[in-house]
Motif scaffolding. Structure first.
Motif, PDB file in Angstrom:
ATOM      1  N   LYS A  86       7.928  -9.776  -2.172  1.00  0.00           N
ATOM      2  CA  LYS A  86       7.976  -8.978  -3.315  1.00  0.00           C
ATOM      3  C   LYS A  86       6.747  -8.614  -3.540  1.00  0.00           C
ATOM      4  CE  LYS A  86      12.108 -11.384  -5.262  1.00  0.00           C
ATOM      5  NZ  LYS A  86      12.533 -12.315  -6.236  1.00  0.00           N
ATOM      6  N   GLY A  87       6.425  -7.793  -4.259  1.00  0.00           N
ATOM      7  CA  GLY A  87       5.110  -7.006  -4.942  1.00  0.00           C
ATOM      8  C   GLY A  87       4.244  -6.425  -3.928  1.00  0.00           C
ATOM      9  N   LYS A  88       3.052  -6.380  -4.323  1.00  0.00           N
ATOM     10  CA  LYS A  88       2.101  -5.579  -3.258  1.00  0.00           C
ATOM     11  C   LYS A  88       0.991  -5.856  -3.786  1.00  0.00           C
ATOM     12  CE  LYS A  88       1.885  -1.277  -6.060  1.00  0.00           C
ATOM     13  NZ  LYS A  88       2.073   0.335  -5.734  1.00  0.00           N
ATOM     14  N   ILE A  89      -0.054  -5.812  -2.689  1.00  0.00           N
ATOM     15  CA  ILE A  89      -1.485  -6.161  -2.787  1.00  0.00           C
ATOM     16  C   ILE A  89      -2.547  -5.139  -2.356  1.00  0.00           C
ATOM     17  CG2 ILE A  89      -3.381  -7.738  -2.091  1.00  0.00           C
ATOM     18  CD1 ILE A  89      -1.144 -10.063  -1.879  1.00  0.00           C
ATOM     19  N   HIS A  90      -3.437  -4.871  -3.084  1.00  0.00           N
ATOM     20  CA  HIS A  90      -4.304  -3.745  -2.784  1.00  0.00           C
ATOM     21  C   HIS A  90      -5.494  -4.470  -1.813  1.00  0.00           C
ATOM     22  CE1 HIS A  90      -6.845   0.134  -4.078  1.00  0.00           C
ATOM     23  NE2 HIS A  90      -6.632  -0.066  -2.745  1.00  0.00           N
ATOM     24  N   HIS A  91      -5.411  -3.978  -0.597  1.00  0.00           N
ATOM     25  CA  HIS A  91      -6.379  -4.423   0.717  1.00  0.00           C
ATOM     26  C   HIS A  91      -7.617  -3.582   0.762  1.00  0.00           C
ATOM     27  CE1 HIS A  91      -7.797  -6.025   4.272  1.00  0.00           C
ATOM     28  NE2 HIS A  91      -8.176  -4.723   4.608  1.00  0.00           N
ATOM     29  N   ARG A  92      -8.782  -4.233   0.793  1.00  0.00           N
ATOM     30  CA  ARG A  92      -9.976  -3.123   0.927  1.00  0.00           C
ATOM     31  C   ARG A  92     -10.979  -3.991   1.702  1.00  0.00           C
ATOM     32  NH1 ARG A  92      -9.711  -2.653  -4.966  1.00  0.00           N
ATOM     33  NH2 ARG A  92      -9.051  -0.657  -5.403  1.00  0.00           N
ATOM     34  N   ASP A  93     -11.341  -3.419   2.712  1.00  0.00           N
ATOM     35  CA  ASP A  93     -12.474  -4.196   3.718  1.00  0.00           C
ATOM     36  C   ASP A  93     -13.791  -3.458   4.060  1.00  0.00           C
ATOM     37  OD1 ASP A  93     -12.119  -2.595   5.961  1.00  0.00           O
ATOM     38  OD2 ASP A  93     -10.117  -3.847   6.424  1.00  0.00           O
ATOM     39  N   SER A  94     -14.615  -3.957   4.914  1.00  0.00           N
ATOM     40  CA  SER A  94     -15.855  -3.729   5.092  1.00  0.00           C
ATOM     41  C   SER A  94     -15.758  -2.526   6.158  1.00  0.00           C
ATOM     42  CB  SER A  94     -16.867  -4.607   5.732  1.00  0.00           C
ATOM     43  OG  SER A  94     -16.176  -5.589   6.384  1.00  0.00           O
ATOM     44  N   LEU A  95     -14.898  -2.391   6.768  1.00  0.00           N
ATOM     45  CA  LEU A  95     -14.791  -1.224   7.708  1.00  0.00           C
ATOM     46  C   LEU A  95     -14.367   0.096   7.056  1.00  0.00           C
ATOM     47  CD1 LEU A  95     -12.406  -2.765  10.181  1.00  0.00           C
ATOM     48  CD2 LEU A  95     -14.797  -2.470  10.587  1.00  0.00           C
ATOM     49  N   GLY A  96     -14.093   0.000   5.681  1.00  0.00           N
ATOM     50  CA  GLY A  96     -13.703   1.142   4.705  1.00  0.00           C
ATOM     51  C   GLY A  96     -12.297   1.446   4.480  1.00  0.00           C
ATOM     52  N   THR A  97     -11.309   0.310   5.223  1.00  0.00           N
ATOM     53  CA  THR A  97     -10.030   0.547   4.999  1.00  0.00           C
ATOM     54  C   THR A  97      -9.656   0.313   3.339  1.00  0.00           C
ATOM     55  OG1 THR A  97      -9.778  -0.501   7.061  1.00  0.00           O
ATOM     56  CG2 THR A  97      -7.784  -0.611   5.712  1.00  0.00           C
ATOM     57  N   ASP A  98      -8.781   1.036   2.895  1.00  0.00           N
ATOM     58  CA  ASP A  98      -8.267   1.049   1.762  1.00  0.00           C
ATOM     59  C   ASP A  98      -6.614   1.086   1.683  1.00  0.00           C
ATOM     60  OD1 ASP A  98      -7.308   1.416  -1.002  1.00  0.00           O
ATOM     61  OD2 ASP A  98      -9.556   2.039  -1.563  1.00  0.00           O
ATOM     62  N   GLN A  99      -5.858  -0.059   1.710  1.00  0.00           N
ATOM     63  CA  GLN A  99      -4.512  -0.035   2.063  1.00  0.00           C
ATOM     64  C   GLN A  99      -3.613  -0.934   1.170  1.00  0.00           C
ATOM     65  OE1 GLN A  99      -2.733   1.578   4.795  1.00  0.00           O
ATOM     66  NE2 GLN A  99      -1.022   0.822   3.577  1.00  0.00           N
ATOM     67  N   TRP A 100      -2.670  -0.607   0.629  1.00  0.00           N
ATOM     68  CA  TRP A 100      -1.742  -1.274   0.054  1.00  0.00           C
ATOM     69  C   TRP A 100      -0.816  -2.198   0.997  1.00  0.00           C
ATOM     70  CZ3 TRP A 100      -1.768  -2.579  -4.972  1.00  0.00           C
ATOM     71  CH2 TRP A 100      -2.431  -1.859  -6.011  1.00  0.00           C
ATOM     72  N   ILE A 101      -0.751  -3.387   0.696  1.00  0.00           N
ATOM     73  CA  ILE A 101       0.017  -4.255   1.684  1.00  0.00           C
ATOM     74  C   ILE A 101       1.438  -4.354   0.666  1.00  0.00           C
ATOM     75  CG2 ILE A 101       0.684  -6.740   2.500  1.00  0.00           C
ATOM     76  CD1 ILE A 101      -2.473  -6.859   2.350  1.00  0.00           C
ATOM     77  N   GLU A 102       2.444  -4.018   1.294  1.00  0.00           N
ATOM     78  CA  GLU A 102       3.787  -3.790   0.706  1.00  0.00           C
ATOM     79  C   GLU A 102       4.949  -4.492   1.509  1.00  0.00           C
ATOM     80  OE1 GLU A 102       4.182   0.570   0.367  1.00  0.00           O
ATOM     81  OE2 GLU A 102       3.498   0.355  -1.439  1.00  0.00           O
ATOM     82  N   PRO A 103       6.126  -4.938   0.766  1.00  0.00           N
ATOM     83  CA  PRO A 103       7.028  -5.815   1.318  1.00  0.00           C
ATOM     84  C   PRO A 103       7.609  -5.275   2.692  1.00  0.00           C
ATOM     85  CG  PRO A 103       7.295  -5.918  -0.731  1.00  0.00           C
ATOM     86  CD  PRO A 103       6.220  -4.800  -0.554  1.00  0.00           C
ATOM     87  N   ALA A 128       2.267  -3.137 -16.103  1.00  0.00           N
ATOM     88  CA  ALA A 128       3.667  -3.838 -16.390  1.00  0.00           C
ATOM     89  C   ALA A 128       3.707  -5.154 -15.794  1.00  0.00           C
ATOM     90  CB  ALA A 128       4.886  -2.842 -15.717  1.00  0.00           C
ATOM     91  N   PRO A 129       4.693  -6.028 -15.992  1.00  0.00           N
ATOM     92  CA  PRO A 129       5.059  -7.158 -15.558  1.00  0.00           C
ATOM     93  C   PRO A 129       5.361  -6.886 -13.953  1.00  0.00           C
ATOM     94  CG  PRO A 129       6.112  -6.978 -17.566  1.00  0.00           C
ATOM     95  CD  PRO A 129       5.574  -5.658 -17.223  1.00  0.00           C
ATOM     96  N   HIS A 130       4.993  -7.750 -12.970  1.00  0.00           N
ATOM     97  CA  HIS A 130       5.326  -7.693 -11.684  1.00  0.00           C
ATOM     98  C   HIS A 130       5.530  -9.111 -11.005  1.00  0.00           C
ATOM     99  CE1 HIS A 130       0.790  -7.605 -11.691  1.00  0.00           C
ATOM    100  NE2 HIS A 130       1.013  -8.303 -10.583  1.00  0.00           N
ATOM    101  N   SER A 131       5.918  -9.217  -9.942  1.00  0.00           N
ATOM    102  CA  SER A 131       6.478 -10.535  -9.155  1.00  0.00           C
ATOM    103  C   SER A 131       5.702 -10.259  -7.809  1.00  0.00           C
ATOM    104  CB  SER A 131       7.811 -10.207  -8.813  1.00  0.00           C
ATOM    105  OG  SER A 131       8.863 -10.502  -9.792  1.00  0.00           O
ATOM    106  N   LEU A 132       5.422 -11.599  -7.447  1.00  0.00           N
ATOM    107  CA  LEU A 132       4.709 -11.787  -5.902  1.00  0.00           C
ATOM    108  C   LEU A 132       5.485 -13.065  -5.264  1.00  0.00           C
ATOM    109  CD1 LEU A 132       2.205 -11.021  -3.996  1.00  0.00           C
ATOM    110  CD2 LEU A 132       1.109 -12.712  -5.241  1.00  0.00           C
ATOM    111  N   LEU A 133       5.659 -12.651  -3.891  1.00  0.00           N
ATOM    112  CA  LEU A 133       6.123 -13.583  -3.168  1.00  0.00           C
ATOM    113  C   LEU A 133       5.777 -13.071  -1.674  1.00  0.00           C
ATOM    114  CD1 LEU A 133       7.692 -16.341  -2.312  1.00  0.00           C
ATOM    115  CD2 LEU A 133       9.835 -14.837  -2.199  1.00  0.00           C
ATOM    116  N   GLY A 134       5.094 -14.042  -0.759  1.00  0.00           N
ATOM    117  CA  GLY A 134       4.709 -13.427   0.402  1.00  0.00           C
ATOM    118  C   GLY A 134       4.188 -14.846   1.049  1.00  0.00           C
TER     119      GLY A 134
END
Length: 311
Positions: A86-103, A128-134
């Motif tokens: 559930k939910g999603k997380i915004h990943h950014r890294d030093s390689l320049g990656t910009d990627q949303w982590i999704e279920p 808005a309210p949101h959930s997280l499980l992972g």
């Protein structure tokens, strides 16, 4: 055989002693707004196959304006995968990656000699309210690959093998199992799978891997006549044919393991290495803070802050 076998003298009991090497009850930590349960590393088990870190995040409910906010921080000697339900997380890294982590998707970040990344719930998520499980896991790299260059690989949910039948759905996240192979490149023999079981359905543990474990996310399973509940990790003896049967409410379990690592690992903060010298060198590099010319760089699209190294 595993180089670090262990058997808890109190659990399991009876017939399960023949099947289960170790039962791990994760330690719970409150990270301010949500709970994390850590199964690996454990006092009697540092790794299951190459898996050296295993955290369950949530379930958590965030109000409007809230969410996880992990500032840029470094890693060496490992690869990470955050697998969400559930939910999603915004990943950014030093390689320049910009990627949303999704279920259901796989985001495979290989640290090697060094990488820096952040994980945030930002932008429209906080409106808005949101959930997280992972689950967040680290896979230790073989010694020959610890100094490899960093990399990032994304595999969407529909690119992962899905095996169905006899009351179960098994999605293969990493490695190979049950005659299928996941798309991302791993560095040692590995398997990691998400299994959803209907009531009474059984799943055999893969028999082509030496080290095998099972984490119960929801429901309960029976192994060798003994029932285990959600939040427990079972580690099985090498070579035994093992099946887990879901209880009356069904179950969701994560299967993990692979070849035993080529020796124990040192862990300090977010660093994993086969020697203390490699850990010490990474400590000095992060503390130096030379983002322009040093070993570590900050994510180019998230470089205004970072997590200092602990004392």
């Amino acid at each position: 055989m595993s180089w670090n076998p262990a058997l808890d003298p109190e659990i399991p009991i009876g017939d399960a002693v023949d099947a289960i090497e170790t039962v791990i009850v994760p330690r719970a930590r409150d990270l301010g707004g949500f709970e994390v349960r850590r199964a690996l590393p454990a006092p009697k088990r540092q790794m299951v196959g190459p898996f050296i870190f295993f955290d369950q995040m949530g379930p958590a409910e965030f109000l409007t304006g809230q969410g996880i906010d992990v500032r840029p921080h470094p890693h060496i000697g490992l690869a990470t995968v955050t697998y969400l339900y559930k939910g999603k997380i915004h990943h950014r890294d030093s390689l320049g990656t910009d990627q949303w982590i999704e279920p259901g998707a796989v985001n495979w970040m290989v640290a090697g000699h060094g990488i820096t990344h952040s994980e945030r719930a930002d932008g429209d998520m906080r409106s808005a309210p949101h959930s997280l499980l992972g689950l967040q896991t680290w896979v230790a790299l073989p010694e020959k690959d610890e100094e490899a260059g960093a990399s990032f690989e994304h595999a969407p949910k529909d690119a992962l093998p899905l095996l169905e039948g006899e009351g179960k759905q098994v999605r293969l996240i990493l490695g190979d199992s049950y005659g299928a192979r996941a798309p991302v490149k791993t560095f040692s023999e590995t398997f990691y799978a998400d299994a959803l079981l209907e009531a009474g359905a059984s799943i055999p543990m893969p028999d082509n891997h030496e080290d095998r474990g099972l984490y119960i996310l929801t429901g309960a399973v029976t192994v060798s006549g003994q029932t285990f509940e959600a939040g427990q990790m079972l580690v099985f003896r090498p070579g035994d044919r093992i099946s887990a049967k879901a209880g009356d409410a069904g179950a969701r379990v994560m299967l993990l393991g692979g070849a035993t690592m080529d020796g124990p690992r040192h862990i300090w903060w977010n660093f994993v290495a086969s020697s203390k010298d490699k850990i010490d060198a990474a400590k000095e590099a992060w503390r130096a803070g030379d983002w322009a010319h040093g070993r570590f760089k900050l994510p180019p699209n998230d470089d205004s802050e970072f997590i200092p190294a602990p004392n």
